[in-house]
Design an enzyme around this catalytic site. Structure first.
Site, mmCIF file in Angstrom:
data_model
loop_
_atom_site.group_PDB
_atom_site.id
_atom_site.type_symbol
_atom_site.label_atom_id
_atom_site.label_comp_id
_atom_site.label_asym_id
_atom_site.label_seq_id
_atom_site.Cartn_x
_atom_site.Cartn_y
_atom_site.Cartn_z
ATOM 1 N N CYS A 1 -20.907 18.883 7.053
ATOM 2 C CA CYS A 1 -20.117 17.960 7.870
ATOM 3 C C CYS A 1 -19.200 18.768 8.793
ATOM 4 O O CYS A 1 -18.369 19.540 8.319
ATOM 5 C CB CYS A 1 -19.282 17.012 7.026
ATOM 6 S SG CYS A 1 -18.289 15.914 8.069
ATOM 7 N N GLY B 1 -15.283 11.813 9.846
ATOM 8 C CA GLY B 1 -14.548 12.594 8.858
ATOM 9 C C GLY B 1 -14.716 12.108 7.428
ATOM 10 O O GLY B 1 -13.764 12.094 6.644
ATOM 11 N N LEU B 2 -15.953 11.685 7.099
ATOM 12 C CA LEU B 2 -16.303 11.343 5.708
ATOM 13 C C LEU B 2 -15.459 10.224 5.118
ATOM 14 O O LEU B 2 -15.050 10.287 3.954
ATOM 15 C CB LEU B 2 -16.212 12.587 4.808
ATOM 16 C CG LEU B 2 -17.239 13.689 5.075
ATOM 17 C CD1 LEU B 2 -16.930 14.918 4.214
ATOM 18 C CD2 LEU B 2 -18.665 13.212 4.796
ATOM 19 N N ILE C 1 -31.399 18.632 10.575
ATOM 20 C CA ILE C 1 -30.077 19.211 10.708
ATOM 21 C C ILE C 1 -28.994 18.136 10.605
ATOM 22 O O ILE C 1 -29.259 16.969 10.879
ATOM 23 C CB ILE C 1 -29.920 19.937 12.088
ATOM 24 C CG1 ILE C 1 -30.222 18.967 13.233
ATOM 25 C CG2 ILE C 1 -30.821 21.145 12.165
ATOM 26 C CD1 ILE C 1 -29.987 19.522 14.649
ATOM 27 N N GLY D 1 -32.574 14.557 12.891
ATOM 28 C CA GLY D 1 -31.947 14.906 14.162
ATOM 29 C C GLY D 1 -32.628 14.246 15.341
ATOM 30 O O GLY D 1 -33.684 14.703 15.773
ATOM 31 N N GLY D 2 -32.046 13.166 15.820
ATOM 32 C CA GLY D 2 -32.522 12.538 17.043
ATOM 33 C C GLY D 2 -33.834 11.795 16.936
ATOM 34 O O GLY D 2 -34.401 11.380 17.950
#
Lengths: 302, 245
Positions: A128, A69-70, A189, A241-242
């Site tokens: 986010c 949550g940033l 992403i 991404g990954g």
């Protein structure tokens, strides 16, 4: 191994992703982080944020969920305390990751960070999934994302890279809207919205109910979206991404990425990015790649 | 922090659902009782943070409870198997403030890091009193091991099957102590924290992403602002702890 990202040269395309690398110094204790292309520092907001309640972390096959949550000390403290510390261990331009809860928030925070000589790029996080009334709500609506990009571009001089969420029906439409609004680049992403349920309590495992999925499980999704966005826009793309190996970096670049961010891999192996940079020349040689610039989008050209 | 490949030399059931694993490898960075290691398991994305129960040159003892698939996987491992382990994580307990008769309050598997702490305190000429709380008699472990170090030991079980009936806080009644060191589930830590008049140090558990301060996954609020359980903790001073309502 060098590549160019929005006119700024990187020694290599490997970039630790925001939120997995702090402000660099946690990792600088374990290796010289100047071996990296650059890194994207922890998502920064106008005001300090504590983030979400515990638990914030869950696991799944092939990855993890986070609902941090940033959490960040706010832009004033980042400029006053984190950037001077960062400067001691990292001597290249850094990517400043920014999030917000209003168009004005984004513009304010970006304007402040744009003036910092260490900042090479602004990465505007409209994606986010773990905050309410901000972040991803801007990245799922082309008009809202465009408004953020226009406002940021009006008050900044450095290249603006917009970080997109995969939690949309048409990522190419989002990408085109951001490009039309003046984005200099796109990164994609961010995490996929996901959840886990605890069998004992029969309740969502994360206090935030949902979290963002990352790790190797999302790599093929990210790759597909980079591939689609490459066909839709002409601005450079940062593939995220990954990614957890030099082979993944090459694959992302073939899909259309000019540079590649590495996220969750940093959390399970603190030396992951260093090792990817080290492995890259060998993998390039294996596949007959002399210049990485030549393979960007290579999978599209038959 | 250091990454190393450790070899399992012992992995045995200690009590109901609790195991003792002994590993050999490079223990250079394992500096203080209260620190933890983070273990990679084949097929699991995240590492498992486990506190260090004991350390000697090249040798680590870990006690763990099987609470999910990862720890069940650990329980199925055999001597000779190897593990990828990040060592030297977390701050550990500070021994300076112990006084002459510190109380070690352990809740369930939380007793594990208190064993090395007891050993270190005794080496400094201090005689700790260990109060170890469990649910049932079948869950009790290490009471004899603590006693063998030279600790006074009181066991409490919630069902009264062994030792004092009740919780750690019930067994603490009447014990006089100079300082408190506590490790266990959050509800137990809070109960001990509320009943302790003097000062102390409390070691927390958390779901962690990285275990070394990068991801902000295990943050908790303190009187000095947000802190990371993995990097700024897991041991926190009594005065800096805040509890969620």
């Amino acid at each position: 191994m060098s590549v160019t990202l929005c006119g700024v040269e990187l020694d290599n395309p490997v970039i630790p992703a925001s939120g997995t690398f702090g402000y660099g110094y946690e990792f600088a204790q374990y290796y010289d982080i100047n071996c990296l292309g650059t890194f994207s520092f922890k998502g920064t907001t106008r005001e300090p944020r504590y983030g979400n309640p515990q638990p914030r972390i869950a696991e799944c096959a092939g990855g993890m969920l986070n609902a941090v949550g940033l959490q960040n000390p706010g832009v004033e403290k980042v400029i006053a305390e984190e950037l001077p510390r960062l400067k001691k261990c990292f001597h290249k331009p850094v990517m400043a990751n920014v999030s917000g809860f209003s168009v004005d928030d984004y513009a304010y925070t970006c304007e402040r960070l744009d003036k910092e000589p260490q900042v090479g790029w602004l990465e505007v996080n409209v994606s986010c999934p773990n905050v309410h009334g901000g972040g991803m709500s801007f990245g799922t609506d082309p008009a809202a994302a465009s408004a953020v990009v226009r406002a940021v571009k009006a008050v900044t001089t450095k290249p603006v890279i917009v970080k997109l969420t995969p939690n949309v029906t048409d990522i190419a439409a989002m990408a085109r809207a951001c490009e039309a609004a003046g984005a200099d680049g796109l990164s994609l992403i961010n995490t996929l919205q996901a959840m886990r349920i605890d069998l004992k309590s029969r309740k969502p495992l994360l206090a935030n109910v949902t979290g963002g999925l990352s790790g190797p499980a999302v790599f093929p999704v990210a790759l597909r979206m980079v591939y689609q966005v490459y066909e839709a826009v002409s601005v450079p793309i940062v593939g995220v991404g990954g990614v957890s190996s030099a082979e993944d970096v090459i694959e992302m670049m073939l899909a259309g990425a000019a540079a590649v961010e590495v996220g969750a891999a940093n959390l399970t192996d603190p030396w992951a990015c260093r090792d990817i940079v080290r492995a890259l020349p060998g993998v390039m040689e294996k596949y007959g790649i002399e210049d990485l610039q030549d393979i960007i989008g290579g999978a599209h050209h038959g | 922090m250091r990454q190393g490949i450790f070899t399992i030399t012992e992995n045995a059931l200690l009590a109901a659902g609790a195991y003792k694993m002994v590993l050999t490898g490079d223990t250079t960075d394992v500096a203080a009782p209260g620190q933890f290691v983070n273990i990679a398991l084949p097929g699991r994305f995240l590492r498992r943070p486990i506190s260090v129960c004991d350390r000697s040159e090249g040798r680590l003892t870990l006690l763990y409870k099987t609470v999910g698939k990862g720890t069940a996987q650990m329980a199925a491992m055999r001597p000779g198997d190897t593990l990828d382990v990040l060592t030297g994580l977390g701050n550990g307990f500070s021994l300076e403030e112990a006084g002459s008769t510190p109380l070690l309050a352990g809740g369930g598997i939380g007793a594990a890091p208190l064993y090395w702490l007891a050993k270190a305190l005794i080496a400094r000429g201090v005689r700790p009193h260990a109060v170890l709380g469990f649910n049932r008699a079948a869950d009790v472990f290490y009471a004899d091991e603590f006693a063998a170090l030279g600790c006074a030991v009181t066991v409490a079980t919630a069902d009264g099957g062994a030792g004092v009936r009740g919780f750690v806080t019930d067994a603490m009644k009447g014990v006089s102590y100079s300082y408190v060191y506590a490790c266990g589930p959050e509800a137990m830590l809070r109960a001990v924290w509320e009943r302790t008049t003097g000062d102390g140090q409390f070691s927390f558990e958390a779901r962690m992403g990285c275990g070394f301060g990068a991801c902000m996954g295990c943050t908790r609020q303190t009187t000095a602002g947000p802190k990371r359980v993995c990097k700024d903790g897991p041991v926190f001073r009594k005065g800096e702890i805040l509890w969620e309502a």
